[in-house]
Design an enzyme around this catalytic site. Structure first.
Site, short mmCIF file in Angstrom:
data_model
loop_
_atom_site.label_atom_id
_atom_site.label_comp_id
_atom_site.label_asym_id
_atom_site.label_seq_id
_atom_site.Cartn_x
_atom_site.Cartn_y
_atom_site.Cartn_z
N GLU A 170 63.26 10.48 39.54
CA GLU A 170 61.90 11.10 39.32
C GLU A 170 61.37 11.40 38.17
O GLU A 170 62.03 11.72 37.18
CB GLU A 170 62.25 12.66 40.10
CG GLU A 170 62.67 12.81 41.71
CD GLU A 170 62.88 14.33 41.81
OE1 GLU A 170 62.11 15.02 41.54
OE2 GLU A 170 63.59 14.58 42.97
N ASN B 125 64.06 17.95 46.80
CA ASN B 125 64.60 19.41 47.24
C ASN B 125 64.78 19.50 48.77
O ASN B 125 65.70 20.22 49.39
CB ASN B 125 63.53 20.53 46.45
CG ASN B 125 63.81 20.68 45.23
OD1 ASN B 125 64.53 19.85 44.61
ND2 ASN B 125 63.03 21.61 44.88
N ASN C 209 70.64 16.05 45.84
CA ASN C 209 69.76 16.10 44.77
C ASN C 209 69.80 17.25 44.21
O ASN C 209 69.89 18.41 44.64
CB ASN C 209 68.29 16.05 45.72
CG ASN C 209 66.90 16.34 44.65
OD1 ASN C 209 66.48 15.37 44.15
ND2 ASN C 209 66.50 17.54 44.86
N GLU C 210 69.54 17.17 42.80
CA GLU C 210 69.50 18.35 41.80
C GLU C 210 70.45 19.62 42.28
O GLU C 210 69.76 20.61 42.01
CB GLU C 210 67.98 18.70 41.71
CG GLU C 210 67.23 17.71 41.06
CD GLU C 210 65.50 18.25 40.99
OE1 GLU C 210 65.29 19.36 41.23
OE2 GLU C 210 64.95 17.46 40.24
N GLN D 42 55.15 11.65 43.21
CA GLN D 42 55.55 10.91 44.31
C GLN D 42 54.35 9.97 44.74
O GLN D 42 53.52 9.70 43.90
CB GLN D 42 55.55 11.99 45.45
CG GLN D 42 56.64 13.00 45.39
CD GLN D 42 56.74 13.85 46.47
OE1 GLN D 42 56.31 13.83 47.59
NE2 GLN D 42 57.54 15.01 46.26
#
Length: 480
Positions: free
Chosen positions: A292, A72, A172-173, A350
């Site tokens: 992820e 994010n 991303n996303e 992570q």
């Protein structure tokens, strides 16, 4: 005790165990960077501020590729802020995680860290608040040899040779309403296609990853992939997938069966991508970048975000993991290997502190969490050809997924050494007696059984071996 049976044969080939399946993720989130991989003044820190104890554990973990800088975070990030003299770098508000970003650590420091860790860098460009030009500027800075404004700026900053980054995420996303710069599938697909075309004009050797759905539960799942790929199919090499599994509700049977969901997710993304390829008459087979994934006690996140104001690098979702969480992580790795023909990259999110296998104390020690161990052992021993296994296994009921197979397995055969590694998870609570039929490997002479809670055990290898798997356990049966 329940019983199961698995036949393993070198003819049942799926594909090669790509080293990129054992990736990780470093995001400017919580203490992953600041206080994680980077802490000037720490007793183990080098002159740049890189923690050597964390580097040592990263190498032990067996990480192959690391995605950076988000996540994010990247959807509002100005990559230039993290380059040049540290004293001249601006402090910014990070809208993704409601923190102040000092930019004391940026691209150049990350590339030094990646080389020291022995990992391949995987960079994400900001397609949330920025666009084509900013992505091209970053690529020129990173990969062009010299003689231009941006490449010479990199050289001035101390990196004479280009970074030669091959893996790039196109945002991303961006399907997520929480994302800064959230877009519709058509908006994102067109922007991603334009960015991909332009990036390959600078460096045709790069591999590009289009954003898939943020998770399988999104209302737009599959429709998002289909629309995005109609724009980008000929220009990209991967479509991304993200998933996290939350044990917070106490439904132990379901969380232990999380890999059933990941397996279905992969199959559905593959089916969608292949449909678009057929529709476009394009023979290329896209792969998935599962960049992820992890166990995440996600229900705790909002509390972490709400309890403080704008500060630097606060402790954020520093989950402590259980033995059961480690079993789930091991099973998710089995699933990724079982799809080695179509999953080409995977990153556990992570690396440090933030839902991570490695934890640190600021100014103090670094240590391994329970989920460290199945990852490290799988990365170390899953080398060679992945073999399909179809266990004859009992099943048990779960609230979330219905009846699920109790035994999950995959095998990897090292063609060079002849070694065979069988990874097995008993998802049920009842012990399982498993017969492994290894008669197709007559040269095997010794076998050991590794678990997460005890020393290796020697086994008989006369064609068939029987191994007892404890309830809710991860196991490695290693033959040579």
């Amino acid at each position: 005790m329940h019983t199961a049976r698995v036949v393993i044969d070198p003819a049942f080939r799926i594909g090669e165990a790509d080293r990129r399946l054992f990736g990780s993720f470093v995001e400017h989130m919580g203490r992953c960077v600041y206080g994680g991989i980077f802490e000037p003044g720490h007793p183990t820190a080098d002159p740049l501020g890189l923690r050597q104890d964390v580097l040592e554990l990263t190498r032990e973990l067996g990480v192959s590729v690391v995605r950076y800088p988000g996540g994010n975070f990247v959807s509002g990030y100005r990559w230039e802020d993290g380059t040049g003299p540290v004293g001249d770098r601006p402090r910014r508000l990070d809208l993704a995680w409601k923190t102040i970003e000092t930019n004391a650590f940026g691209l150049d420091e990350f590339m030094v860290w990646a080389r020291a860790a022995g990992v391949e860098p995987m960079l994400a460009v900001n397609l949330g608040t920025r666009g084509v030009q900013e992505a091209l500027d970053l690529l020129e800075y990173a990969n062009h040899p010299g003689g231009t404004s941006l490449s010479d700026r990199r050289r001035k900053h101390g990196a004479e040779q280009p970074y030669d980054v091959k893996l790039w995420c196109l945002g991303n996303e961006l399907d997520g309403p929480w994302q800064v710069g959230h877009k519709t599938a058509d908006e994102y697909g067109r922007l991603a296609a334009e960015t991909a075309r332009a990036m390959k004009l600078i460096d045709p050797s790069v591999s590009l990853i289009a954003c898939g759905s943020s998770n399988r539960g999104m209302a737009t799942f599959a429709a998002w992939e289909a629309t995005v790929l109609e724009h980008t199919y000929e220009h990209v090499d991967y479509i991304s997938a993200h998933t996290y599994y939350d044990p917070s509700d106490g439904d132990r049977a379901s969380i232990l069966a999380s890999a059933v969901d990941m397996d279905a997710f992969i199959d559905e993304v593959v089916a969608t991508a292949d449909h678009v390829g057929a529709k476009l008459r394009n023979r290329k087979r896209l792969k998935i970048s599962f960049d992820e994934w992890n166990v995440w006690y996600q229900s705790r996140l909002q509390h972490d975000l709400d309890r403080r104001g704008w500060v630097e690098a606060p402790a954020l979702i520093e989950d402590g993991y259980t033995a059961a969480d480690a079993v789930v992580v091991g099973d998710l790795l089995i699933t990724l290997l079982r799809h080695a023909d179509r999953v080409g990259v995977a990153c556990q999110a992570q690396l440090v502190n933030v839902i991570a296998p490695i934890r640190t104390d600021t100014g103090g020690r670094a240590w391994r969490q329970s989920i460290f161990h199945p990852f490290a052992l799988t990365a170390r021993h899953a080398r060679g050809t992945v073999l399909r296994t179809e266990p004859v296994t009992p099943s048990h009921d779960t609230k979330r997924y219905g009846p699920v197979p109790s035994l999950s397995t995959v095998a990897v055969h090292d063609d060079e050494t002849g070694a065979l590694s069988v990874f097995a998870v008993n998802r049920g609570e009842t012990p399982l007696s498993v017969e492994f039929d290894l008669r197709a490997f007559p040269g095997l002479t010794t076998t050991e059984h590794l678990t997460l809670d005890g020393p290796p055990r020697r086994l008989d290898t006369a064609g068939r071996i029987t191994v007892e798997l404890a309830g809710a356990s991860w196991n490695l049966i290693r033959s040579s």
